[in-house]
Design an enzyme around this catalytic site. Structure first.
Site, PDB file in Angstrom:
ATOM      1  N   CYS A 105     -20.563   1.875   7.170  1.00  0.00           N
ATOM      2  CA  CYS A 105     -19.857   1.363   8.350  1.00  0.00           C
ATOM      3  C   CYS A 105     -18.624   2.236   8.524  1.00  0.00           C
ATOM      4  O   CYS A 105     -17.811   2.341   7.603  1.00  0.00           O
ATOM      5  CB  CYS A 105     -19.449  -0.089   8.127  1.00  0.00           C
ATOM      6  SG  CYS A 105     -18.354  -0.761   9.401  1.00  0.00           S
ATOM      7  N   CYS A 136     -19.870  -7.054   3.349  1.00  0.00           N
ATOM      8  CA  CYS A 136     -19.328  -5.722   3.605  1.00  0.00           C
ATOM      9  C   CYS A 136     -18.027  -5.611   2.816  1.00  0.00           C
ATOM     10  O   CYS A 136     -17.213  -6.539   2.839  1.00  0.00           O
ATOM     11  CB  CYS A 136     -19.055  -5.531   5.093  1.00  0.00           C
ATOM     12  SG  CYS A 136     -18.337  -3.919   5.493  1.00  0.00           S
ATOM     13  N   CYS A 168      -0.487   5.338   6.609  1.00  0.00           N
ATOM     14  CA  CYS A 168      -1.234   5.272   7.872  1.00  0.00           C
ATOM     15  C   CYS A 168      -0.336   4.690   8.973  1.00  0.00           C
ATOM     16  O   CYS A 168       0.152   3.558   8.851  1.00  0.00           O
ATOM     17  CB  CYS A 168      -2.481   4.427   7.694  1.00  0.00           C
ATOM     18  SG  CYS A 168      -3.493   4.965   6.288  1.00  0.00           S
ATOM     19  N   ARG A 198     -19.295  -2.379  17.271  1.00  0.00           N
ATOM     20  CA  ARG A 198     -18.481  -3.598  17.221  1.00  0.00           C
ATOM     21  C   ARG A 198     -17.201  -3.398  17.997  1.00  0.00           C
ATOM     22  O   ARG A 198     -16.477  -2.420  17.777  1.00  0.00           O
ATOM     23  CB  ARG A 198     -18.144  -3.937  15.762  1.00  0.00           C
ATOM     24  CG  ARG A 198     -17.316  -5.223  15.590  1.00  0.00           C
ATOM     25  CD  ARG A 198     -17.205  -5.617  14.123  1.00  0.00           C
ATOM     26  NE  ARG A 198     -18.484  -5.435  13.496  1.00  0.00           N
ATOM     27  CZ  ARG A 198     -18.706  -4.558  12.498  1.00  0.00           C
ATOM     28  NH1 ARG A 198     -17.734  -3.871  11.980  1.00  0.00           N
ATOM     29  NH2 ARG A 198     -19.912  -4.414  12.014  1.00  0.00           N
ATOM     30  N   CYS A 222     -16.615  -9.729   5.439  1.00  0.00           N
ATOM     31  CA  CYS A 222     -16.027  -8.428   5.104  1.00  0.00           C
ATOM     32  C   CYS A 222     -14.827  -8.622   4.187  1.00  0.00           C
ATOM     33  O   CYS A 222     -13.823  -9.224   4.590  1.00  0.00           O
ATOM     34  CB  CYS A 222     -15.575  -7.714   6.376  1.00  0.00           C
ATOM     35  SG  CYS A 222     -16.841  -7.656   7.660  1.00  0.00           S
ATOM     36  N   CYS A 241      -0.697   1.094  10.498  1.00  0.00           N
ATOM     37  CA  CYS A 241      -0.965  -0.038   9.604  1.00  0.00           C
ATOM     38  C   CYS A 241       0.319  -0.739   9.174  1.00  0.00           C
ATOM     39  O   CYS A 241       1.248  -0.115   8.660  1.00  0.00           O
ATOM     40  CB  CYS A 241      -1.717   0.457   8.379  1.00  0.00           C
ATOM     41  SG  CYS A 241      -2.093  -0.861   7.212  1.00  0.00           S
ATOM     42  N   CYS A 284       0.823  -1.201   0.000  1.00  0.00           N
ATOM     43  CA  CYS A 284       0.000   0.000   0.000  1.00  0.00           C
ATOM     44  C   CYS A 284       0.865   1.262   0.000  1.00  0.00           C
ATOM     45  O   CYS A 284       1.766   1.408   0.821  1.00  0.00           O
ATOM     46  CB  CYS A 284      -0.925   0.028   1.212  1.00  0.00           C
ATOM     47  SG  CYS A 284      -2.019   1.469   1.149  1.00  0.00           S
TER      48      CYS A 284
HETATM   49  S1  SF4 Z   1      -4.941   1.494   6.439  1.00  0.00           S
HETATM   50 FE1  SF4 Z   1      -3.132   0.450   5.590  1.00  0.00          FE
HETATM   51  S2  SF4 Z   1      -3.901  -0.552   3.757  1.00  0.00           S
HETATM   52 FE2  SF4 Z   1      -5.422   1.009   4.314  1.00  0.00          FE
HETATM   53  S3  SF4 Z   1      -4.831   2.851   3.184  1.00  0.00           S
HETATM   54 FE3  SF4 Z   1      -3.820   3.006   5.182  1.00  0.00          FE
HETATM   55  S4  SF4 Z   1      -1.781   2.086   4.854  1.00  0.00           S
HETATM   56 FE4  SF4 Z   1      -3.074   1.438   3.150  1.00  0.00          FE
END
Ligand code: SF4
Length: 332
Positions: free
Chosen positions: A207, A147, A75, A277, A115, A78, A71
């Site tokens: 959600c 989902c 974030c 949840r 999901c 993550c 990705c």
């Molecule tokens: S949460 Fe993780 S997978 Fe989703 S956009 Fe952010 S870095 Fe990418």
């Protein structure tokens, strides 16, 4: 100490929630800053609201990590982001057979909702077509709700998912608007809100939830609950950060279990009728107090999370049975 901080006050907050009134910030702070000795009466009050809308039913959801790692977003929580060095599996979108096998596994675990989650800011039209194809077959052959969580959506993508039979679309707010830039710089809080609004426009159930434990203040937790009430999110996953080594937030401490219970009670009071949840990080933050979370929350993830392990399905089913609660099948 807030003057709204004794067990005499919590039933008043429950009544307020049942009357459709929103808690004030002062009342929200009283919940989050309550003494640990108040947690039982606080949960008892939250339970009255939960019982009004959901009885003793527990909805189960199962996630499949349909596209992992790789990705480009940053974030901080993550393990799949470009800035993470955590050793996660990296693969492109799973084929249809694997997505269908996941759906069968969700049924075996008594999950009513399956999901399908894919890493990335959004998906290409080709990837979306693959998901649509799998969703159509699942809808034709299994009594599951679907989902999808595929990142930021273009209009035509939202329309195609809705037409394929996706019931619900997840796109979390994650944290407060003010805290957002310290967690993610490659997209904005407002883009998140726009996607949730788009989901509603195309007739899917929204959600959207949060991750607690990313440096937010108590006031910001209350702001998040207000934002989700305003967005009218049908389902609200409350994640508690599971700080993964190799991510920018690897040194964030865990949320104390008692604090996690207060957060769940707060969301039940502010978003009383919504599916709340207890989501990612349940096992590592609530630890032995996990069963108590279901007096405020009415929904769980079962099985593994995206890149971390959940507890065994037998333990989750046993927990629900021991509480005298009941699994709700095929609920949305
Ligand atoms: S949460 Fe993780 S997978 Fe989703 S956009 Fe952010 S870095 Fe990418």
């Amino acid at each position: 100490m807030n003057n709204l901080s004794t067990c005499k006050e919590w039933p008043l907050l429950a009544q307020k929630a049942l009357n459709g009134e929103c808690l004030t910030e002062e009342e929200g702070l009283a919940v989050l800053e309550a003494s640990d000795d108040e947690v039982l009466p606080l949960l008892q009050a939250a339970f009255q609201v939960r019982k009004h809308y959901y009885g003793k039913k527990v909805k189960l959801n199962m996630i499949i990590n349909a596209k992992s790692g790789l990705c480009p977003e940053d974030c901080g929580y993550c393990s799949q982001s470009i800035v993470s060095t955590a050793p996660v599996n990296k693969y492109t979108l799973l084929d249809k057979g694997t997505l269908l096998a996941g759906a069968r596994e969700a049924m075996a675990r008594k999950a009513g909702t399956y999901c399908i989650v894919a890493a990335g800011k959004g998906q290409t039209d080709k990837e979306l077509a693959q998901v649509v194809d799998a969703v159509k077959e699942i809808r034709e052959t299994m009594p599951l709700k679907i989902c999808a969580c595929l990142g930021i959506l273009k209009d035509e993508q939202a329309q195609r998912l809705a037409e394929a039979g996706v019931h619900r679309y997840n796109h979390n707010l994650n944290t407060s608007k003010a805290n957002y830039p310290s967690i993610t710089t490659t997209h904005t809080y407002d883009q998140r809100v726009e996607t949730v609004e788009k989901v509603k426009t195309y007739g899917m159930s929204p959600c959207s939830g949060v991750i607690i434990g990313m440096g937010e203040t108590n006031q910001e937790i209350i702001e998040m609950a207000y934002a989700l009430r305003e967005l009218d999110s049908d389902s609200i996953p409350i994640n508690f950060l599971n700080a993964i080594p190799g991510t920018p937030l690897e040194h964030a401490g865990r949320t104390p279990a008692m604090k996690a219970l207060k957060v769940l009670a707060l969301f039940r009071f502010i978003c009383p009728s919504k599916e709340i949840r207890v989501a990612g990080g349940r096992e590592v933050n609530l630890r032995t107090l996990q069963p108590m979370s279901l007096y405020a929350a009415n929904s769980l993830f079962v099985g593994d999370y995206l890149t971390t392990a959940g507890q065994s399905i037998g333990v989750d089913h046993q927990m629900i049975e021991d509480l005298g609660f009941e699994i709700e099948l095929n609920a949305l």
